[in-house]
Design an enzyme around this catalytic site. Structure first.
Site, PDB file in Angstrom:
ATOM      1  N   TYR A  45      -5.489  -5.260 -28.202  1.00 16.85           N
ATOM      2  CA  TYR A  45      -6.448  -4.521 -28.967  1.00 16.85           C
ATOM      3  C   TYR A  45      -7.480  -5.427 -28.885  1.00 16.85           C
ATOM      4  O   TYR A  45      -7.627  -6.699 -29.139  1.00 16.85           O
ATOM      5  CB  TYR A  45      -6.114  -4.555 -30.530  1.00 16.85           C
ATOM      6  CG  TYR A  45      -7.033  -4.067 -31.396  1.00 16.85           C
ATOM      7  CD1 TYR A  45      -7.556  -2.621 -31.372  1.00 16.85           C
ATOM      8  CD2 TYR A  45      -7.709  -4.471 -32.220  1.00 16.85           C
ATOM      9  CE1 TYR A  45      -8.575  -2.086 -32.175  1.00 16.85           C
ATOM     10  CE2 TYR A  45      -8.443  -4.206 -33.535  1.00 16.85           C
ATOM     11  CZ  TYR A  45      -8.907  -2.861 -33.256  1.00 16.85           C
ATOM     12  OH  TYR A  45      -9.979  -2.244 -34.015  1.00 16.85           O
ATOM     13  N   ASP A  85      -9.914 -12.831 -24.992  1.00 19.08           N
ATOM     14  CA  ASP A  85      -9.971 -12.302 -26.548  1.00 19.08           C
ATOM     15  C   ASP A  85      -8.939 -13.116 -27.311  1.00 19.08           C
ATOM     16  O   ASP A  85      -7.917 -12.927 -27.575  1.00 19.08           O
ATOM     17  CB  ASP A  85      -9.766 -10.748 -26.639  1.00 19.08           C
ATOM     18  CG  ASP A  85     -10.161 -10.395 -28.095  1.00 19.08           C
ATOM     19  OD1 ASP A  85     -10.046 -11.292 -29.209  1.00 19.08           O
ATOM     20  OD2 ASP A  85      -9.644  -8.947 -28.454  1.00 19.08           O
ATOM     21  N   LYS A  87     -11.981 -13.690 -36.824  1.00 18.33           N
ATOM     22  CA  LYS A  87     -10.752 -14.375 -37.688  1.00 18.33           C
ATOM     23  C   LYS A  87     -11.027 -15.987 -38.469  1.00 18.33           C
ATOM     24  O   LYS A  87     -12.012 -15.996 -39.058  1.00 18.33           O
ATOM     25  CB  LYS A  87      -9.457 -13.802 -37.379  1.00 18.33           C
ATOM     26  CG  LYS A  87      -9.512 -12.290 -37.033  1.00 18.33           C
ATOM     27  CD  LYS A  87      -8.011 -11.827 -36.760  1.00 18.33           C
ATOM     28  CE  LYS A  87      -8.077 -10.179 -36.817  1.00 18.33           C
ATOM     29  NZ  LYS A  87      -7.962  -9.621 -35.724  1.00 18.33           N
TER      30      LYS A  87
END
Ligand SMILES: *Cc1c(COP(=O)(O)O)cnc(C)c1O
Length: 434
Positions: free
Chosen positions: A146, A241, A274
């Protein structure tokens, strides 16, 4: 607790009347596991309290950001001070420079970084940058990874290597995903075939180096090595990522873990989020200077944001990074995470429940199957009904894990040995009943 006395129930009803599905991000709705989501009233350290005032041991930590636990005093102080100085200016601040310098001093593959407000935004911008810098259109991603909900990334595999992906969301026109090639994670042969067919048209290969959106699946060292070699050979950019893994699996992220096995290993572009925001809306993407200089206002790749580099968010991120840089932080975090997964494994073994576990730094995954899966189809072979029993069994015992079997788990520095023992004891009871 009966339905009548559970105060989360009327809150969820109210929420569903005004917010689609009652939530602002789908997985929070408990659709996969059933039942009523817990409405969080407050959180401190390793715990949060729901609408009933019930305390839970939190293994989600806002899906990764809360690596220090909730309400860390140094972070709270930094945020309170920043808030008094102003929420947002739309003009540069010294703190953005400080945060950029801090990030670059930790991640050697990056010479420059641009701050944004969400992982989705960072991933979408990284793709545009890779396309702008290479002058190519095609991108490679992997099934089960994702990268946020940008249109071109909401794609599943097409029928063959020569064909490109199919959108996984309504509202994404086929034309928008026609340049996205979706491959199987950890499949070296398929990767080589894809590059042989399309390599010269590929702008970038984007990957979660340790995939945390199909529970927890590591890219093998060999697969990682081939990703790097093929990108270099064909002039494509390797985009890591690390929104989830950055500052989470190690201070230097997953790339520092792979660099130990592959000397000189570096991605070309890194996407972060995050943990760098410490729980505030903040994300980033960065890489080598020659690539980053394609961004506006220096170059032709447009990218912007009203709240980018927000002064309160950057204060939160900076204070967080300064805490996690302290000596011994990751050793301690890794040790507690390992003690959790080893405890869970021992409890499952004792009750004869097929179980496998893995962890790196403060991130972990477990599967109700004897062998760790290597790719998305294998992850999906997990027994969903059994996972749901485990989830609700733990929830009833005040342990909060991700409400879906394809999500990773997170331990924070605030989790004590007693918290982990209590979690393992709760799990042992649930395993008995499975
Ligand atoms: C969470 C996540 C994103 C998206 O970040 P948001 O801040 O939710 O937009 C992107 N990539 C990975 C690997 C993630 O875990």
């Amino acid at each position: 607790m009966t339905q009548n006395t559970d105060l989360n129930v009327p809150l969820f009803e109210r929420a569903k009347a005004v917010i689609p599905g009652g939530v602002n991000s789908p997985v929070r709705a408990f659709r996969a596991v059933g039942g009523t989501p817990r409405f969080v009233q407050r959180a401190q350290g390793a715990y949060f309290w729901d609408a009933n005032g019930q305390r839970f041991i939190d293994y989600i930590g806002s899906w990764g950001p809360m690596i220090l636990g909730h309400g860390h005093p140094a972070v709270l102080e930094a945020v309170q001070k920043a808030a008094l100085e102003g929420f947002s200016f739309g003009a540069p601040t010294e703190r953005e420079v400080e945060l950029a310098e801090e990030i670059l001093s930790i991640v050697p593959s990056m010479d420059m970084v641009r701050l944004v407000s969400s992982g989705t935004e960072a991933g979408m911008s990284a793709i545009r940058l890779a396309r702008g810098a290479t002058g190519r259109s095609k991108i490679i991603k992997f099934e089960g990874c994702y990268h946020g909900h940008a249109d071109a990334l909401l794609v599943k595999a097409g029928s063959g290597l020569a064909t490109f992906g199919n959108a996984t969301s309504a509202g994404v026109p086929p034309e928008v995903v026609q340049h996205t090639l979706v491959l199987e994670y950890n499949n070296v042969q398929q990767l080589e075939e894809a590059f042989a067919l399309h390599g010269k048209e590929v702008a970038c290969l984007m990957i979660e180096p340790i995939a945390g959106n199909m529970n927890f699946v590591r890219a093998s060292v060999e697969f990682t090595r081939r990703c790097r070699e093929l990108c270099t050979q064909y002039g494509a950019l390797l985009v890591y990522d690390e929104v989830m893994t950055g500052f989470r699996v190690a201070l230097g992220g997953a790339q520092s873990v792979y660099a130990k096995a592959i000397p000189g290993f570096e991605p070309d572009i890194t996407v972060m989020g995050k943990v760098i925001g410490g729980g505030m809306p903040l994300a980033a993407f960065g890489g080598k200077r020659a690539i980053m200089e394609h961004l506006a206002p220096l170059g032709g790749v447009y990218q912007a944001g009203t709240l980018s580099g927000n002064p309160v968010a950057t204060a939160c991120g900076l204070a967080t990074l300064r805490e996690i840089r302290k000596p011994g932080f990751y050793e301690a975090l890794s040790a507690s995470t390992r003690s959790l997964v080893q405890g869970l494994k021992a409890a499952a073994d004792a009750e004869g429940v097929p179980f496998s576990v893995d962890s790196e730094g403060g991130m972990f995954g477990f599967f109700l199957m004897p062998e760790l899966p290597q790719n998305y189809p294998q992850v999906m072979r997990t027994d969903g009904a059994r996972f749901n029993q485990l989830f609700h069994g733990l929830l009833d015992r005040s342990v909060y894990i991700a409400p879906a079997l394809y999500e990773a788990g997170f331990v924070s520095a605030a989790h004590t040995a007693a918290d982990i023992e209590a979690t393992v004891a709760a799990a042992r009871e649930v395993f008995k009943s499975l």
